[in-house]
Scaffold this motif. Structure first.
Motif: not given
Length: 628
Positions: A277-301
């Motif tokens: 999936n060449t996009r953000l996933q619906v379930e991306h928050p669980v990865t953000e929570e355990v890795h302490g990262v903001d995936l949307v911010e990384l997309q913008l970067v």
């Protein structure tokens, strides 16, 4: 590349709100686009500015490339975030954004193109050394079961399980029809279906791996429960999955956030590439929570051309997410629509709610039925699962049926608690039997208090006052008949002591246990919430209009939608279960079948017609058995 100053999110509901939240934190302006049914949703209000896309259907609004780009120009946006679904994996849209001089917040269009065609994607992965699932060109009984999948999309649309070769042709045709409707491309392919497999996916940003997730619990091939990290994977399997995902990203020189999905077979400890999936996933928050990262911010970067981290931080804790849908699990997960009168989810520490709706919003039939995602992160999986089940049970949701009770049952199922997850688990979890308990009693007393408060005369008298009472008062709530007595000494009911009663709250004591019930009334609908659950009741009027009755054998529309096909003609003979019509609602097709064998006495609609819930679509007169 210049810095992004204003982002238009070419999407709706909770994903738009999610992207806006990160943009606000980074000082980036936001633009919402909305269809007519979505005008009152929270994300429209949360954006700095909003642009209307006239129309209701996805094709008229969120899938209209020209309309979205015109909205970006009108609002002064200099970047576009596609969210997920709709145009998020449309390479033509990505190129159109770039050609319009806007920044595309996503991977290079060539990457979308290569992975968007699932048949071509498998060829690329095979060449990169990533294991793939393959079905023979001429399948036999030995190859069953098979899975028919849409090449151009996902989300369970255009997907069918085939367990008999005789059904293959029909299921392929049905999958093609649904895929063409959902994605504009009816191309499908067939692969082996692993019955007890697990759906495990790996999050990447560029070629950097941000751990894995398990998304095995699905209905209609759409995910319902997701968690990170995937439980119970052998270390060597986890390492191999991450390496395979990294190779997949390298094979297409991937940039930005993406997800590589695999089917894992625990019996053989082998895994196979499903799709990327060449996009953000619906379930991306669980990865953000355990890795302490903001995936949307990384997309913008990444979109601004800045380097993203080459190595992800170590995962800590465990996160579980559930998708709260407006649907009825007891009726084959039929989507529900209507006004959401109440949506209150406890905001405990460790709880994250990504909601697309709020109280007062209408859930329409035009889009996906997801109301919200509820995420819990804790030190251990057991703690996260327990807290999430409790938060869901204590939530107040009125106005539409949801899968809330089913989610609670899943989270408390001993197999799920033990980490024994698979794509076959959800159908094995029994739906809890409806048990209103004393909720109808609480509802009846709250209604009595409402009636007393509404009096214009004799307001000081107790409810149902009689000098010499001869019989109890009766309140009918659907299948529940409540008998109660009122007087100067308060209320009396069988089986419980009435401790307190008001129009909004009733406290009852039974077997020494006191329970407080919160009661909400909207017309004839009465919702009762208590620590043990929720009951949606309907107050039955004393007198029923005979004109409201429908003829025996009437096929009623289970939800508002569009008639896409009428399978029979008036006068035709049908067997019980034969398809009569096909409705489309919330991007899914639903078959309306004959309730019994008989003759189609009348057809009231035709293909293309819009129908309301409860509308009589057709009438099938029951076949009478001949007697000697």
């Amino acid at each position: 590349m210049p810095q992004i100053t204003r982002v238009l999110v070419a999407n709706r509901a909770e994903i738009a709100s999610r992207v806006f939240r990160t943009c606000r934190r980074l000082g980036i302006g936001t633009v919402a686009v909305h269809s007519d049914p979505d005008a009152a949703l929270p994300y429209v209000r949360e954006a700095d500015v909003a642009v209307r896309l006239p129309g209701s259907t996805p094709a008229e609004t969120y899938l209209d490339v020209d309309a979205v780009l015109a909205a970006a120009r009108a609002a002064g946006a200099d970047a576009v975030h596609p969210g997920y679904g709709f145009l998020s994996e449309n390479a033509g849209f990505a190129r159109a954004v770039q050609e319009a001089g806007l920044t595309w917040i996503g991977p290079d269009p060539s990457s979308i193109e290569q992975m968007g065609d699932k048949i071509r994607a498998k060829e690329l992965m095979r060449a990169a050394g990533v294991p793939v699932l393959e079905a023979p060109e001429q399948p036999t009984e030995v190859d069953l079961p098979l899975l028919v999948k849409a090449s151009a999309g996902g989300g369970g649309r255009g997907m069918r399980v085939v367990r008999a070769l005789a059904d293959l042709e029909r299921e392929v045709a049905a999958a093609q029809e649904e895929a063409a409707s959902a994605f504009g491309d009816g191309t499908v392919f067939v692969e082996p279906y692993v019955e007890q497999g697990r759906h495990v996916e790996v999050q990447v940003v560029g070629t950097t791996v941000y751990g894995d997730r398990d998304c095995s619990l699905q209905r209609r091939h759409q995910k319902v429960v997701e968690e990170a990290p995937a439980p119970g994977l052998p270390d060597e399997v986890r390492t191999a999955l991450h390496e395979a995902a990294r190779r997949a990203a390298e094979a297409i020189d991937y940039r930005g956030a993406g997800t590589v999905e695999f089917l894992y077979d625990p019996a053989s400890e082998r895994f196979f590439f499903l799709e990327m999936n060449t996009r953000l996933q619906v379930e991306h928050p669980v990865t953000e929570e355990v890795h302490g990262v903001d995936l949307v911010e990384l997309q913008l970067v990444a979109a601004e051309g800045a380097p993203v981290p080459e190595r992800a931080g170590r995962a800590s804790g465990h996160a579980v997410e559930v998708r709260l849908y407006a649907e009825d699990p007891a009726a084959d997960h039929q989507p529900q629509s209507g006004v959401l009168r109440c949506l209150e989810i406890p905001q405990e520490p460790g709880v994250r709610v990504e909601a697309g709706f709020e109280a007062g919003n209408e859930v329409s039939t035009f889009y996906d039925a997801m109301l919200a995602k509820v995420v819990v992160c804790a030190d251990t999986r057991a703690q996260a699962v327990r807290l999430l089940a409790t938060v869901l049970q204590r939530s107040r949701i009125h106005g539409v049926r949801t899968n809330r009770d089913q989610l609670v049952a899943i989270l408390r199922d001993e197999r799920f608690v033990a980490g024994e997850v698979s794509t076959a688990l959800l159908p094995q979890v029994a739906l809890p039997a409806p048990d209103a308990g004393l909720a109808p009693v609480a509802a009846a007393l709250a209604l009595a208090e409402r009636d007393r408060a509404a009096r214009t005369v004799q307001r000081g008298l107790p409810p149902a006052w009689r000098n010499v009472p001869s019989q109890p008062q009766v309140t009918i709530l659907g299948d529940h008949r409540v008998e109660w007595w009122g007087g100067r000494d308060g209320y009396r009911v069988e089986g419980a002591a009435v401790v307190a009663a008001s129009p909004e709250q009733v406290t009852l004591e039974a077997d020494g246990v006191r329970t407080t019930y919160r009661v909400s009334v909207a017309g004839s609908d009465v919702d009762v919430d208590w620590p043990g659950g929720h009951a949606a009741l309907v107050r039955t009027p004393r007198f029923v209009d005979p004109a409201e009755a429908v003829a025996s054998g009437s096929l009623l529309a289970p939800m508002p939608g569009t008639v896409v096909r009428v399978a029979v003609e008036s006068g035709a003979h049908v067997a019980a279960g034969d398809p009569v019509l096909v409705l489309e609602a919330m991007k899914m097709q639903h078959t309306v079948a004959a309730p019994h064998a008989g003759t189609v006495a009348q057809i009231n609609v035709q293909a293309g017609a819009q129908v309301a819930a409860g509308e009589v679509l057709a009438v099938v007169e029951e076949q009478q058995e001949e007697t000697a």
